[in-house]
Design a protein around this motif. Structure first.
Motif, PDB file in Angstrom:
ATOM      1  N   ILE A 140       0.851  -1.196   0.000  1.00  0.00           N
ATOM      2  CA  ILE A 140       0.000   0.000   0.000  1.00  0.00           C
ATOM      3  C   ILE A 140       0.880   1.237   0.000  1.00  0.00           C
ATOM      4  O   ILE A 140       1.796   1.341   0.822  1.00  0.00           O
ATOM      5  CB  ILE A 140      -0.897   0.049   1.269  1.00  0.00           C
ATOM      6  N   GLY A 141       0.600   2.170  -0.893  1.00  0.00           N
ATOM      7  CA  GLY A 141       1.360   3.414  -0.884  1.00  0.00           C
ATOM      8  C   GLY A 141       0.731   4.453  -1.775  1.00  0.00           C
ATOM      9  O   GLY A 141      -0.146   4.133  -2.599  1.00  0.00           O
ATOM     10  N   THR A 142       1.187   5.677  -1.641  1.00  0.00           N
ATOM     11  CA  THR A 142       0.720   6.725  -2.549  1.00  0.00           C
ATOM     12  C   THR A 142       1.481   6.598  -3.870  1.00  0.00           C
ATOM     13  O   THR A 142       2.526   5.944  -3.937  1.00  0.00           O
ATOM     14  CB  THR A 142       0.997   8.115  -1.966  1.00  0.00           C
ATOM     15  N   ARG A 143       0.986   7.268  -4.879  1.00  0.00           N
ATOM     16  CA  ARG A 143       1.670   7.270  -6.181  1.00  0.00           C
ATOM     17  C   ARG A 143       3.103   7.763  -6.007  1.00  0.00           C
ATOM     18  O   ARG A 143       4.048   7.218  -6.569  1.00  0.00           O
ATOM     19  CB  ARG A 143       0.895   8.174  -7.156  1.00  0.00           C
ATOM     20  N   GLU A 144       3.284   8.816  -5.189  1.00  0.00           N
ATOM     21  CA  GLU A 144       4.615   9.392  -4.977  1.00  0.00           C
ATOM     22  C   GLU A 144       5.534   8.368  -4.293  1.00  0.00           C
ATOM     23  O   GLU A 144       6.731   8.297  -4.577  1.00  0.00           O
ATOM     24  CB  GLU A 144       4.523  10.653  -4.116  1.00  0.00           C
ATOM     25  N   GLU A 145       4.977   7.621  -3.376  1.00  0.00           N
ATOM     26  CA  GLU A 145       5.789   6.616  -2.684  1.00  0.00           C
ATOM     27  C   GLU A 145       6.224   5.501  -3.640  1.00  0.00           C
ATOM     28  O   GLU A 145       7.355   5.031  -3.591  1.00  0.00           O
ATOM     29  CB  GLU A 145       5.027   6.045  -1.485  1.00  0.00           C
ATOM     30  N   PHE A 146       5.326   5.090  -4.518  1.00  0.00           N
ATOM     31  CA  PHE A 146       5.716   4.060  -5.492  1.00  0.00           C
ATOM     32  C   PHE A 146       6.766   4.600  -6.466  1.00  0.00           C
ATOM     33  O   PHE A 146       7.675   3.888  -6.874  1.00  0.00           O
ATOM     34  CB  PHE A 146       4.491   3.526  -6.250  1.00  0.00           C
ATOM     35  N   ASN A 147       6.674   5.888  -6.803  1.00  0.00           N
ATOM     36  CA  ASN A 147       7.704   6.476  -7.679  1.00  0.00           C
ATOM     37  C   ASN A 147       9.092   6.355  -7.031  1.00  0.00           C
ATOM     38  O   ASN A 147      10.082   6.029  -7.684  1.00  0.00           O
ATOM     39  CB  ASN A 147       7.416   7.956  -7.944  1.00  0.00           C
ATOM     40  N   MET A 148       9.119   6.620  -5.760  1.00  0.00           N
ATOM     41  CA  MET A 148      10.374   6.565  -5.009  1.00  0.00           C
ATOM     42  C   MET A 148      10.963   5.160  -5.036  1.00  0.00           C
ATOM     43  O   MET A 148      12.146   4.953  -5.272  1.00  0.00           O
ATOM     44  CB  MET A 148      10.032   6.955  -3.571  1.00  0.00           C
ATOM     45  N   LEU A 149      10.069   4.194  -4.811  1.00  0.00           N
ATOM     46  CA  LEU A 149      10.456   2.788  -4.773  1.00  0.00           C
ATOM     47  C   LEU A 149      10.945   2.307  -6.148  1.00  0.00           C
ATOM     48  O   LEU A 149      11.744   1.379  -6.247  1.00  0.00           O
ATOM     49  CB  LEU A 149       9.198   2.045  -4.334  1.00  0.00           C
ATOM     50  N   GLU A 150      10.449   2.947  -7.215  1.00  0.00           N
ATOM     51  CA  GLU A 150      10.759   2.497  -8.587  1.00  0.00           C
ATOM     52  C   GLU A 150      11.929   3.255  -9.198  1.00  0.00           C
ATOM     53  O   GLU A 150      12.133   3.208 -10.409  1.00  0.00           O
ATOM     54  CB  GLU A 150       9.526   2.666  -9.486  1.00  0.00           C
ATOM     55  N   ARG A 151      12.679   3.943  -8.381  1.00  0.00           N
ATOM     56  CA  ARG A 151      13.780   4.791  -8.854  1.00  0.00           C
ATOM     57  C   ARG A 151      14.708   4.085  -9.842  1.00  0.00           C
ATOM     58  O   ARG A 151      15.228   4.710 -10.751  1.00  0.00           O
ATOM     59  CB  ARG A 151      14.580   5.232  -7.638  1.00  0.00           C
TER      60      ARG A 151
END
Lengths: 331, 331, 331, 331
Positions: free
Chosen positions: D204-215
């Motif tokens: 579970i995460g926000t779109r911004e959090e998933f962006n961070m994870l997908e760096r």
């Protein structure tokens, strides 16, 4: 010791260097902090308290220190400014440091404790290049609080301020103000307290604080006289050793000594007693009063603060101290 | 300045405090270190070199320092012991610190550089409680090397040693010995060098080192006279400012000044020149020689060392220095 | 296990990631290091040794790592380049880090030890953004040496390299290579070794290293079979457990197991045995040889290196290994 | 995605691991914090809030974490205990660490910010050996909050808890919960978030959090579908991506996707929305409800909390959520 002579050609009476913090005082008192649900915010930190006290007593004051770049830091600068204290010597950290916090716990007037937040605090990041020499050249007095010596670069900033003060004939008052956190070891504390005391004109501390400072000296019996004597070989004119409820004793370079006693008070908490004492006492000396009268004024000032909820905000005016002394004499 | 008076009731001539390291000197020289394949191991570090030099000159010496608990540390203690230096003041680290290393690169006699290993080194872990007061009370001289002030707790150990030395009337010689690594900032360096210089009887440094020390003072033109003058208000009797190939100048508290020049030498590398100069110069002063004669002896000693492969191991005896001076005069 | 299949569409055979250091090998051996006066400089570090070994055996190799911005760092890059190893994946530190050092002490062939300098070393500063994904996409094999997991940011760089390798179908060989320095705790070691092993196709380590890795697993009896079995649920195809003089055992995902024995050797020192074994063994697998033949080739390679003064510089060619095996069989 | 299956043979429903802190919420709101004079103390920290929410909804919960050895730490344990949460998995720090603090500033419902104290906090000192495997073996769910991955040893403790959870078939729910403080770099964050997500069943995460994870991944257009898809190759069954006021979207391993919308609310502050959403949503899944119904329940729960002064203390009961949904439908 009749009185201390201060420079007369100065635009400022008093500059303090060191800690600028936030006190979060328990609103619901006489209970453990676990059961305290709300806290009130005040400016805190020993040199801040003393400086606020001096300003409340009518002196022209300024401060050398560093605050965090956050709401707490801005609150501190606003509060000092609103209390008539110059803030040109205060810089703002840009590294993400925080403001030191002190949550107070008042289980009973006799059982007070403090929960400190001192990791990565802005006040200990004051750097030597941020110490404004001209401010020290313009002031009669520099007050150094020992806690500012606990870590670099604040430690070096204070050592440099001491050099500037000596260079310009600014009277140095050293309030030992020992706090166990922040220091790496008791040995380190003893060594830097000693260096600061060597450069001071007036040294104020509790018996326990002087013991700490004398760790590498010969005074196994913790004699007040031996303590005082060693500093007169450096620059000291006056050494004040505080013994809590048993009052304090002041030794002069001329061989004199004066005992001071404490005033009765309806104690709420013991915090702030030392700071308000220092403010009242230094105020007295700067009025040209003799040591004894200055000590009495300091004691009355202390009694007022320990009867109040806050430290800084409760610092009294001259009128309040005089009234308190009058009322005490009648009682 | 005729001569310096040293205590006469002491069992030891000379105690140094500070760095004990290993030099790894290139065997194949006159090339970049990338192309050097083998290295020879020597004891190194400025105060170690000076102390070895003093012992070689026949004085009774001891050392206050700390070594790593490894083969390098044991080699250092063995070497000092075998060279007649007391090692009772040397403690051994138990935290896993290492011995400082200096790989030397000699591209040409004019192009020498050092690759230092100074992270987590044992010598900077010397603690105040490890400073043996009785050793300082028994010695005529304490030599302080500035690098030992670079980090805690070695910094505090040196500050305490300075206090002990002053307490016991042990002459303090401060060799500024500035090395850029280990220090947090130029400001910090300036402040602690100043504190050490304030407590010193003889201060030795290059012009550049004195500039560093005067960062917060008023001497914009870097005048040697201004530099020297400020220290006589503290404890200094003699201030020696070195100008590399242009020789050095010594100022006495009595207003006198002496210029010293350098001896010709077949230079292999410039490392160790300052240390051998210091050893020879201090030796001269301790013989009761005047400043000028002592400077000459120091210069001859320096020339011998820079003509050799090592620093410590090449420190000359009195006979070697005298012979060198004799040979130079004839040439 | 017959053989391992590697990608065939790659321009590179082998990329190693991790430590690039300097060995300083005692020239005077069979004595304690205290008595060793000269040292010879070699490139060192387990993955560097293996990569040099692979290149010596004729494979096309590259390296992902970080060196110090000094003479030692430049020497390492020059040496790798001169040995045919690609250095495009090697970055240079700009923060003042140093090159890791290993001084070897050879008291006797059985009593060897290493004195390490691992504080503030450049190799552990390799950052994730410095890991070149395209290099991993172009290589058949990625070799990970466990020591590179010891500290951030090198730890994260390796974890990212593992992800890239899996993404591109590059075979991951994990050489546990446990060294006690640099790690914060045994627990931390176990956790990161486990994470790396989970993503590896071939895992190589000593029994003691596998014990460390299994700290939080159920294998109280340290059974090799239990050890090997757990990794086949992740990505492993082959698990090699080394038992020193008792040889090694390799378990395949297909349930097979192979024992390998060691070759006789005139041992000078034991350093480098594991690295030369790994080079020879991986070389064999990459030739399409079966596990047993590859283990034999690795053992011969190891025996050659422990009969020599250096690790990296002594890595044999194919011809040397074959000749050694031939000579051994005749003897 | 119809529903998620949880283990049925467990004595505990839910164990959270991570942050246990104190919120100090402004009593005087709709102004900058500089003007706020009093604060009220609550238990805080994302996993603590979610756990309190789950307990309030009637589930059997426990917590794995670490508190400071002070009044704040004891208050946290007392509060959890009084709210029916097991505290056997919570250890007490003995190194002098403090409790993390979050001062909330509510300038307006749209302009909320937090002033964090996260230096030397006890929660990040949770060590791997303090993670009770049996607690994880007995629970249906482990909730991991991403902030606990920010520093060692808490990072390793979480990585070990993930391994234990997978070993015992305990469902892992990973709430990314990104907070910029504590992390050394964005690269480090991406790498450890990725490792945790690889081992999770529900992310579970926000779109911004998933962006961070997908760096380090290929998803330049930040597509929700691409984001979700990559995790189904690991262990994920459900990936929930939150888009603030635009609601959220849940992707199932079976290819399904569900959109959830938000409930209207009289917003006091936005803090706590994510935590109460998570509590309500997970509760729904654990009741065997389908994803859509669970999302609705989570949204209603979130709306209740953002209409209240606190986060943890305002977590609703099932009856309160049902009543709120009923009232909303009528409105």
């Amino acid at each position: 010791m009749d009185s201390i002579t201060f420079a007369t050609d100065r635009g400022l009476d008093f500059v303090a260097i060191g800690r600028l913090c936030i006190d979060l005082n328990a609103n619901e008192i006489n209970r453990p902090m676990e059961e305290t649900m709300t806290f009130t915010k005040y400016v805190g930190g020993s040199p801040a308290n003393i400086c606020i006290g001096m300003s409340r007593l009518g002196l022209k004051t300024d401060f050398i220190g560093k605050v965090a770049d956050d709401q707490m830091g801005r609150f501190i600068i606003d509060y000092l400014h609103n209390n008539g204290i110059g803030t040109s010597g205060i810089t703002t950290d840009r590294t993400g440091a925080v403001t030191g916090l002190a949550f107070t716990e008042i289980k009973s007037p006799e059982e007070c404790s403090i929960l400190m937040y001192r990791s990565n605090v802005a006040d200990l990041l004051l750097a030597p290049i941020e110490v404004d020499e001209s401010l020290l050249a313009r002031s009669k007095v520099l007050l150094v609080s020992g806690t500012a010596l606990a870590q670099s670069p604040s430690r070096e900033a204070v050592l440099l301020a001491l050099r500037y003060a000596r260079k310009h004939g600014t009277k140095v008052i050293f309030d030992i103000d020992y706090r166990p956190y922040s220091w790496a070891s008791l040995e380190e504390t003893a060594i830097f307290y000693h260096l600061a005391a060597e450069k001071s004109d007036i040294i104020i501390g509790t018996r326990e604080e002087f013991n700490m400072l004398e760790r590498f000296d010969d005074n196994a019996e913790h004699s007040d006289e031996v303590t005082a004597a060693q500093w007169f070989d450096y620059h000291a004119e006056l050494v004040v050793i505080k013994h809590g409820k048993d009052g304090s004793i002041a030794y002069g370079k001329d061989g004199s000594s004066q005992r001071g006693s404490i005033f009765p008070a309806k104690v709420i908490k013991t915090f702030g007693a030392g700071d308000s004492y220092a403010a009242g006492f230094i105020y007295g000396l700067m009025q040209g009063w003799d040591v004894s009268r200055s000590m009495t004024f300091g004691s009355a000032s202390a009694s007022i603060v320990i009867s109040s909820h806050s430290c800084s905000d409760a610092m009294p005016t001259v009128e309040q101290v005089e009234q308190y002394m009058l009322a005490s004499r009648k009682a």
